[in-house]
Scaffold this active site. Structure first.
Site, PDB file in Angstrom:
ATOM      1  N   PHE A  16     -15.632   2.412 -39.410  1.00 24.84           N
ATOM      2  CA  PHE A  16     -16.399   2.507 -38.159  1.00 24.84           C
ATOM      3  C   PHE A  16     -15.680   3.349 -37.095  1.00 24.84           C
ATOM      4  N   ASP A  38      -8.394   7.438 -47.114  1.00 26.50           N
ATOM      5  CA  ASP A  38      -9.154   6.179 -47.068  1.00 26.50           C
ATOM      6  C   ASP A  38      -9.336   5.654 -48.491  1.00 26.50           C
ATOM      7  N   THR A  41     -12.709   0.886 -49.310  1.00 25.71           N
ATOM      8  CA  THR A  41     -12.974  -0.530 -49.572  1.00 25.71           C
ATOM      9  C   THR A  41     -14.453  -0.768 -49.266  1.00 25.71           C
ATOM     10  N   ALA A  85      -6.479   2.487 -40.654  1.00 27.60           N
ATOM     11  CA  ALA A  85      -6.826   1.728 -41.872  1.00 27.60           C
ATOM     12  C   ALA A  85      -6.393   0.272 -41.750  1.00 27.60           C
ATOM     13  N   GLU A  87      -7.846  -4.049 -42.974  1.00 26.11           N
ATOM     14  CA  GLU A  87      -8.887  -5.059 -43.153  1.00 26.11           C
ATOM     15  C   GLU A  87      -9.167  -5.563 -41.744  1.00 26.11           C
ATOM     16  N   ASP A 140      -6.798  -6.261 -29.255  1.00 24.54           N
ATOM     17  CA  ASP A 140      -6.457  -7.250 -28.211  1.00 24.54           C
ATOM     18  C   ASP A 140      -6.247  -8.642 -28.791  1.00 24.54           C
ATOM     19  N   GLU A 141      -6.669  -8.842 -30.059  1.00 22.27           N
ATOM     20  CA  GLU A 141      -6.572 -10.193 -30.642  1.00 22.27           C
ATOM     21  C   GLU A 141      -5.128 -10.637 -30.828  1.00 22.27           C
ATOM     22  N   LYS A 171      -2.211  -8.057 -37.755  1.00 17.32           N
ATOM     23  CA  LYS A 171      -2.144  -6.913 -36.816  1.00 17.32           C
ATOM     24  C   LYS A 171      -0.914  -7.053 -35.909  1.00 17.32           C
ATOM     25  N   ASN A 196     -13.245  -5.253 -28.185  1.00 19.97           N
ATOM     26  CA  ASN A 196     -14.341  -5.092 -29.162  1.00 19.97           C
ATOM     27  C   ASN A 196     -15.104  -3.789 -28.959  1.00 19.97           C
ATOM     28  N   ARG A 231     -16.380 -11.750 -25.207  1.00 19.56           N
ATOM     29  CA  ARG A 231     -15.722 -10.535 -25.693  1.00 19.56           C
ATOM     30  C   ARG A 231     -15.929  -9.421 -24.659  1.00 19.56           C
ATOM     31  N   ASP A 289     -19.328 -23.256 -35.990  1.00 11.05           N
ATOM     32  CA  ASP A 289     -18.418 -22.326 -35.328  1.00 11.05           C
ATOM     33  C   ASP A 289     -17.423 -21.717 -36.316  1.00 11.05           C
TER      34      ASP A 289
HETATM   35  P1  NAD Z   1     -13.460  -0.876 -40.618  1.00  8.08           P
HETATM   36  O1  NAD Z   1     -13.310  -2.119 -41.423  1.00  8.08           O
HETATM   37  O2  NAD Z   1     -14.819  -0.421 -40.229  1.00  8.08           O
HETATM   38  O3  NAD Z   1     -12.760   0.348 -41.388  1.00  8.08           O
HETATM   39  C1  NAD Z   1     -11.514   0.224 -42.013  1.00  8.08           C
HETATM   40  C2  NAD Z   1     -11.316   1.467 -42.885  1.00  8.08           C
HETATM   41  O4  NAD Z   1     -10.008   1.376 -43.491  1.00  8.08           O
HETATM   42  C3  NAD Z   1     -12.330   1.574 -44.044  1.00  8.08           C
HETATM   43  O5  NAD Z   1     -12.793   2.897 -44.162  1.00  8.08           O
HETATM   44  C4  NAD Z   1     -11.522   1.167 -45.267  1.00  8.08           C
HETATM   45  O6  NAD Z   1     -11.977   1.767 -46.468  1.00  8.08           O
HETATM   46  C5  NAD Z   1     -10.125   1.666 -44.878  1.00  8.08           C
HETATM   47  N1  NAD Z   1      -9.051   0.934 -45.584  1.00  8.08           N
HETATM   48  C6  NAD Z   1      -8.903  -0.414 -45.699  1.00  8.08           C
HETATM   49  N2  NAD Z   1      -7.817  -0.704 -46.436  1.00  8.08           N
HETATM   50  C7  NAD Z   1      -7.244   0.496 -46.763  1.00  8.08           C
HETATM   51  C8  NAD Z   1      -6.084   0.863 -47.503  1.00  8.08           C
HETATM   52  N3  NAD Z   1      -5.278  -0.062 -48.047  1.00  8.08           N
HETATM   53  N4  NAD Z   1      -5.780   2.174 -47.639  1.00  8.08           N
HETATM   54  C9  NAD Z   1      -6.589   3.125 -47.079  1.00  8.08           C
HETATM   55  N5  NAD Z   1      -7.717   2.838 -46.394  1.00  8.08           N
HETATM   56  C10 NAD Z   1      -8.038   1.535 -46.236  1.00  8.08           C
HETATM   57  O7  NAD Z   1     -12.535  -1.101 -39.350  1.00  8.08           O
HETATM   58  P2  NAD Z   1     -12.740  -0.595 -37.840  1.00  8.08           P
HETATM   59  O8  NAD Z   1     -13.569  -1.581 -37.101  1.00  8.08           O
HETATM   60  O9  NAD Z   1     -13.117   0.836 -37.851  1.00  8.08           O
HETATM   61  O10 NAD Z   1     -11.242  -0.761 -37.290  1.00  8.08           O
HETATM   62  C11 NAD Z   1     -10.305   0.322 -37.398  1.00  8.08           C
HETATM   63  C12 NAD Z   1      -8.993  -0.099 -36.761  1.00  8.08           C
HETATM   64  O11 NAD Z   1      -9.192  -0.430 -35.398  1.00  8.08           O
HETATM   65  C13 NAD Z   1      -8.348  -1.340 -37.389  1.00  8.08           C
HETATM   66  O12 NAD Z   1      -6.968  -1.138 -37.446  1.00  8.08           O
HETATM   67  C14 NAD Z   1      -8.703  -2.469 -36.431  1.00  8.08           C
HETATM   68  O13 NAD Z   1      -7.720  -3.479 -36.471  1.00  8.08           O
HETATM   69  C15 NAD Z   1      -8.695  -1.722 -35.111  1.00  8.08           C
HETATM   70  N6  NAD Z   1      -9.562  -2.285 -34.051  1.00  8.08           N
HETATM   71  C16 NAD Z   1     -10.889  -2.521 -34.293  1.00  8.08           C
HETATM   72  C17 NAD Z   1     -11.713  -2.974 -33.253  1.00  8.08           C
HETATM   73  C18 NAD Z   1     -13.184  -3.212 -33.446  1.00  8.08           C
HETATM   74  O14 NAD Z   1     -13.864  -3.694 -32.530  1.00  8.08           O
HETATM   75  N7  NAD Z   1     -13.769  -2.891 -34.599  1.00  8.08           N
HETATM   76  C19 NAD Z   1     -11.161  -3.184 -31.982  1.00  8.08           C
HETATM   77  C20 NAD Z   1      -9.785  -2.949 -31.775  1.00  8.08           C
HETATM   78  C21 NAD Z   1      -9.010  -2.482 -32.823  1.00  8.08           C
HETATM   79  O1  DAU Z   2     -11.296  -7.757 -30.137  1.00  8.15           O
HETATM   80  C1  DAU Z   2     -11.139  -6.718 -31.069  1.00  8.15           C
HETATM   81  C2  DAU Z   2     -11.636  -7.179 -32.421  1.00  8.15           C
HETATM   82  O2  DAU Z   2     -13.057  -7.208 -32.349  1.00  8.15           O
HETATM   83  C3  DAU Z   2     -11.180  -6.291 -33.564  1.00  8.15           C
HETATM   84  O3  DAU Z   2      -9.784  -6.324 -33.676  1.00  8.15           O
HETATM   85  C4  DAU Z   2     -11.809  -6.732 -34.893  1.00  8.15           C
HETATM   86  O4  DAU Z   2     -11.461  -5.828 -35.923  1.00  8.15           O
HETATM   87  C5  DAU Z   2     -13.316  -6.727 -34.719  1.00  8.15           C
HETATM   88  O5  DAU Z   2     -13.938  -7.199 -35.902  1.00  8.15           O
HETATM   89  C6  DAU Z   2     -13.720  -7.597 -33.533  1.00  8.15           C
HETATM   90  O6  DAU Z   2     -13.414  -9.006 -33.812  1.00  8.15           O
HETATM   91  P1  DAU Z   2     -14.421 -10.188 -33.400  1.00  8.15           P
HETATM   92  O7  DAU Z   2     -14.145 -11.353 -34.256  1.00  8.15           O
HETATM   93  O8  DAU Z   2     -14.424 -10.369 -31.917  1.00  8.15           O
HETATM   94  O9  DAU Z   2     -15.825  -9.467 -33.799  1.00  8.15           O
HETATM   95  P2  DAU Z   2     -17.141 -10.066 -34.510  1.00  8.15           P
HETATM   96  O10 DAU Z   2     -18.187  -9.027 -34.382  1.00  8.15           O
HETATM   97  O11 DAU Z   2     -16.856 -10.613 -35.863  1.00  8.15           O
HETATM   98  O12 DAU Z   2     -17.523 -11.290 -33.572  1.00  8.15           O
HETATM   99  C7  DAU Z   2     -17.773 -11.096 -32.180  1.00  8.15           C
HETATM  100  C8  DAU Z   2     -18.131 -12.444 -31.574  1.00  8.15           C
HETATM  101  O13 DAU Z   2     -19.397 -12.861 -32.112  1.00  8.15           O
HETATM  102  C9  DAU Z   2     -17.143 -13.531 -31.942  1.00  8.15           C
HETATM  103  O14 DAU Z   2     -16.974 -14.394 -30.827  1.00  8.15           O
HETATM  104  C10 DAU Z   2     -17.811 -14.282 -33.089  1.00  8.15           C
HETATM  105  C11 DAU Z   2     -19.290 -14.121 -32.791  1.00  8.15           C
HETATM  106  N1  DAU Z   2     -20.173 -14.057 -33.983  1.00  8.15           N
HETATM  107  C12 DAU Z   2     -19.848 -13.178 -34.969  1.00  8.15           C
HETATM  108  C13 DAU Z   2     -20.623 -13.072 -36.092  1.00  8.15           C
HETATM  109  C14 DAU Z   2     -20.271 -12.098 -37.207  1.00  8.15           C
HETATM  110  C15 DAU Z   2     -21.302 -14.859 -34.063  1.00  8.15           C
HETATM  111  O15 DAU Z   2     -21.612 -15.644 -33.153  1.00  8.15           O
HETATM  112  N2  DAU Z   2     -22.086 -14.749 -35.183  1.00  8.15           N
HETATM  113  C16 DAU Z   2     -21.788 -13.889 -36.212  1.00  8.15           C
HETATM  114  O16 DAU Z   2     -22.538 -13.853 -37.228  1.00  8.15           O
END
Ligand code: NAD
Ligand code: DAU
Length: 354
Positions: A16, A38, A41, A85, A87, A140-141, A171, A196, A231, A289
């Protein structure tokens, strides 16, 4: 002083945030080449970058960040690594934390070690990491959870780490490793801890794309617990701009918090999505929850704003949420393939799936 990079290695660029970052960086920097490593996964989808596949500045490498030999070969040809990259889904880390430790901790260690050895071996020995940078993208987590009754309290760069889910712990460990490599070996490292994200190409296991696509399919939305967890929402391209800003202008060894100053309870978020899509609260299904569910995240982004001049410009609420809902309406083919798993067949023909 601002730096320029001619060739960067982006890890996790088919996910993403990584895919949005690559598109943004190639648009902004006409001289920059990007190699995307990448593993593809379940969360990695080359289709997220199908519009730039033919750009000669872009190269895709299918592989794992834990593959020592491959990573060393790639690092030798670049002047920076931007490490996305991971999980990334908290609920999956509660079901099985092993892949989180393998990728987020050991994968980061493998990348750091490759940079440490290869960059110093290829240098004149006096300034082994001159003009090379490792930028680590974090969350931020790592700071834990804030109370709902003290809205003035936010996470700053000085907030002690208190990770509370297996994802957050992995992380936090990776952040500490990055700091240790900076301190011990003198590597040039920067870290961003972001709130987020929302926007295009968000995997529909995360709350916003899950709820929007469920409603488009005529289903209800599963809201965890009492729905009052909070969030701080930031548009993914604002995050991409923050990462590019820190890569080019951040000070070595520094951490920068990135956030939208846009706190919403999950119930408020859900009601906004329902209203944009013309539904009422009857579409909410309150479910059990999340275990250990963090109550509130809120980022104080004063440092990156004051020192580097970054500002979020795409996160205005509710307009940015409305645009995001529209993106999913306009890209039904994309999310239907992702939700059904059919997108894996799309690339399995080209790559051996990771
Ligand atoms: P995502 O799950 O959408 O994408 C992760 C990508 O990493 C995928 O393309 C996957 O194939 C690749 N990947 C996973 N394991 C790998 C490995 N061993 N080797 C190579 N590639 C691998 O994640 P995202 O939401 O895009 O998050 C990206 C980064 O940002 C992460 O480090 C996450 O902790 C951080 N982050 C995410 C959020 C959020 O809201 N999504 C917020 C703050 C920080
Ligand atoms: O804060 C940054 C983080 O934000 C990133 O580091 C993570 O990679 C990213 O996945 C995200 O984590 P959250 O756990 O906050 O995101 P998620 O979308 O899973 O959930 C957002 C909020 O919504 C959380 O309070 C849980 C709630 N939720 C989530 C899901 C999937 C629901 O109520 N129902 C749901 O089905």
């Amino acid at each position: 002083m601002s730096r320029t990079y001619s060739h960067i290695l982006v890890t996790g660029g088919s996910g993403f945030i990584g895919s949005n970052f690559i598109r943004f960086a190639l648009e902004q920097r006409s001289d920059m080449r990007i190699t995307n490593l990448d593993a593809l996964t379940y969360a990695g989808n080359p289709e997220n970058l199908s519009d730039i596949e033919s750009d000669e500045r872009y190269t895709f490498v299918h592989g794992n960040i834990g593959d020592d030999k491959l990573v060393r070969e790639l690092v030798a040809n670049v002047d920076a690594v931007v490490h996305f990259a991971a999980e990334s889904h908290v609920d999956r880390s509660i079901l099985d934390s092993k892949p989180f430790l393998e990728t987020n901790v050991m994968g980061t260690q493998c990348l750091l070690d490759a940079c440490r050895h290869v960059w110093s071996e290829n240098s004149d020995g006096k300034a082994p990491f001159a003009a090379k940078r490792f930028h680590h993208v974090s969350t931020d987590e790592v700071y834990g959870s804030l109370p709902l009754d003290q809205p003035e309290v936010m996470f700053t760069e000085d907030t002690p780490y208190d990770p509370r889910s297996p994802y957050a712990a992995s992380k936090a460990a990776s952040d500490m490793l990055v700091r240790a490599y900076e301190h011990t070996f003198g590597m040039d490292c920067t870290i961003t801890n972001c709130s987020n994200n929302f926007g295009p190409y968000h995997f529909p296991e995360k709350v916003i794309p899950l709820f929007v696509t469920n409603l488009m399919e005529g289903e209800k939305v599963p809201l965890y617990g009492d729905g009052l967890n909070v969030r701080d929402w930031l548009h993914v391209v604002d995050h991409a701009e923050a990462v590019l800003t820190v890569l080019e202008n951040g000070k070595t060894g520094e951490t920068y918090n990135v956030g939208g100053n846009n706190e919403r309870s999950n119930l408020e978020l859900t009601n906004s999505i329902l209203s944009i899509m013309g539904f009422g609260e009857e579409k909410i299904r309150y479910v059990e929850d999340r275990a250990g569910h963090d109550r509130r995240y809120a980022i104080d982004a004063t440092k990156i704003k004051r020192e580097l001049g970054w500002q979020p410009t795409r996160s205005a609420w509710p307009a940015a949420l409305e645009e995001t809902v529209q993106w999913y309406r306009d890209h039904e083919d994309w999310w239907k393939r992702v939700k059904s798993g059919a997108y894996r067949e799309y690339y399995a023909k080209q790559y051996k799936a990771g």
